[in-house]
Design a protein around this motif. Sequence first.
Motif, mmCIF file in Angstrom:
data_model
loop_
_atom_site.group_PDB
_atom_site.id
_atom_site.type_symbol
_atom_site.label_atom_id
_atom_site.label_comp_id
_atom_site.label_asym_id
_atom_site.label_seq_id
_atom_site.Cartn_x
_atom_site.Cartn_y
_atom_site.Cartn_z
ATOM 1 N N CYS A 105 0.753 -1.131 0.000
ATOM 2 C CA CYS A 105 -0.156 -0.247 -0.009
ATOM 3 C C CYS A 105 1.009 1.341 0.040
ATOM 4 C CB CYS A 105 -0.909 -0.252 1.096
ATOM 5 S SG CYS A 105 -2.202 -1.366 1.161
ATOM 6 N N VAL A 106 1.854 1.250 0.945
ATOM 7 C CA VAL A 106 2.948 2.342 0.940
ATOM 8 C C VAL A 106 3.556 2.550 -0.797
ATOM 9 C CG1 VAL A 106 4.757 3.271 1.877
ATOM 10 C CG2 VAL A 106 3.138 2.355 3.356
ATOM 11 N N TYR A 149 2.459 1.763 -3.239
ATOM 12 C CA TYR A 149 1.432 1.956 -4.211
ATOM 13 C C TYR A 149 1.340 3.440 -4.253
ATOM 14 C CZ TYR A 149 -2.967 2.524 -6.682
ATOM 15 O OH TYR A 149 -4.231 2.913 -7.503
ATOM 16 N N LEU A 150 0.977 4.100 -2.944
ATOM 17 C CA LEU A 150 0.696 5.509 -2.868
ATOM 18 C C LEU A 150 1.904 6.419 -3.311
ATOM 19 C CD1 LEU A 150 -1.003 5.311 0.760
ATOM 20 C CD2 LEU A 150 -2.158 5.789 -1.523
ATOM 21 N N HIS A 151 3.195 5.860 -2.930
ATOM 22 C CA HIS A 151 4.384 6.617 -3.501
ATOM 23 C C HIS A 151 4.694 6.520 -5.153
ATOM 24 C CE1 HIS A 151 4.427 7.141 0.755
ATOM 25 N NE2 HIS A 151 5.433 8.123 0.632
ATOM 26 N N ASP A 190 4.185 7.057 -8.770
ATOM 27 C CA ASP A 190 3.475 7.934 -9.791
ATOM 28 C C ASP A 190 3.135 7.093 -11.248
ATOM 29 O OD1 ASP A 190 1.979 9.789 -11.245
ATOM 30 O OD2 ASP A 190 3.484 11.273 -10.953
ATOM 31 N N SER A 192 1.000 7.893 -13.491
ATOM 32 C CA SER A 192 0.063 8.859 -14.455
ATOM 33 C C SER A 192 1.210 9.000 -15.633
ATOM 34 C CB SER A 192 -0.202 10.284 -13.870
ATOM 35 O OG SER A 192 0.868 10.884 -13.454
#
Length: 469
Positions: A456-457, A459-461, A463, A465
């Motif tokens: 999860c960590v 994935y959140l960090h 990018d 896009s």
Amino acid sequence: MEASLRAQRTAALLIFAFLSLLAVSSSAAQEIQILNAERRIDLSSQIAIVFLTLKVENTGKAAASEVLLSFPPTEADHLAEVKAQAASGKKRKKTHVPLDVKPTDVPDAPKGAKCFRIALLNPLSPGETSTIEVLYMLTHSMEPFPAEISQSEPQLVYYRDSAYILSPYRIKQQTTFIKTPSTNVLSFSRVEPTNRAGMELKYGPYEDRPAYSFSPVLVHFENNNPFAVVEELVREVEISHWGNLQITEHYTLAHGGAKLKGVFSRVDYQSRPGASGVSSFKNLLARLPPRVHSVYYRDEIGNISSSRLRTDSRKSELEIEPRYPLFGGWKSTFVIGYGLPLEDFLFESTDGKRYLNFTFGCPLSGTVVDKLTVKVVLPEGSKDPSAVVPFPVEQHMETKYSYLDVVGRPVLVLEKKNVVPEHNTLFQVYYSFNPVFMLAEPLMLVSTVFFLFAACVAYLHIDVSIRKR
């Protein structure tokens, strides 16, 4: 040539040794005689319980260390349990010492007969006498006749036996008593002297009968006691070192009596309980260990609410009621499960091994089990399992996979046929276990949570896009 002569000599020696053994066993049987034999047969339930008292004498010139028992072919397949004990003293001062009983082969026994050897505590010297008390039980020995009855008819059964006790020894005097569950005895064979008083038949006394004497008798009487037969019972005992012992029992229950003829009328069954369906049964009592918890009783449809649990500090009793009363030929399948505190049943031996001390047999009182399977599921990582059972059983190993298991849990499987309430005795399962394995499942859970958190960590960090440069 020399090899051929050696082979002939070896064969001759083997034949001589075999004939010598036959002569010794035959002479040993002749050196024992039974001064008095009393047999009491109790037919009050579906199990024939027989108490046999023998007063034996050594008439030979050498000490005798064993006594033989014989059962006719008609009883061999129905024999569920045989126990013996030496009795000494009189009445209140009488003492009993258990004796070892093992099956054996007797060369001169009738074809199909089953024989056992009773090992005496002390050899019986020439001229000495000893009193031996034998208990044995027979299952499926009462045959319903007629084989089909209506809902309002009582259940009648046949019982076949012998007026004389089948024995490899000469019996100087013998008497047989047969107790029926009611006074309604339609017929019985006569081998004079034969007498009947109320619910008891008396055959004998008979004087000086030779070895293997047999005189068939047939008793036709009323027996409305429940013929509750568990065709198959699988008991799973799962050990968890976190403090719980989980028991799961799968039953296939049947009524082994006369089959129901015609249709079943619930109105008659409920309005005339003393006259309609007198041989049927609608509830059973399961005797469970004390401190039982999390009890459930269900079948294929779901939970069955018609059960009552009574507990105290010494025992627990679960009264169960199937969804419908059971008549002859009817069946019911269900599951009983419950938990127990592990500290009451798991202990540590002097050599460092752990052992389970639990009850073998069927918790349902008054039932006969055609096939019983006990599966002891040990914790993952257990090694060298072994069972100590006070009677012969078949054993083999299996593997069971449960939640968070890697290599699986070893399962010790014990199987026995023709089980009666007398088999509800303690047995032990010994095994080795390294306490480090108790950390395996918590570490797997912690590792799983850690990797999920790390994912999860990450994935959140990250990018992901798409941007223009």
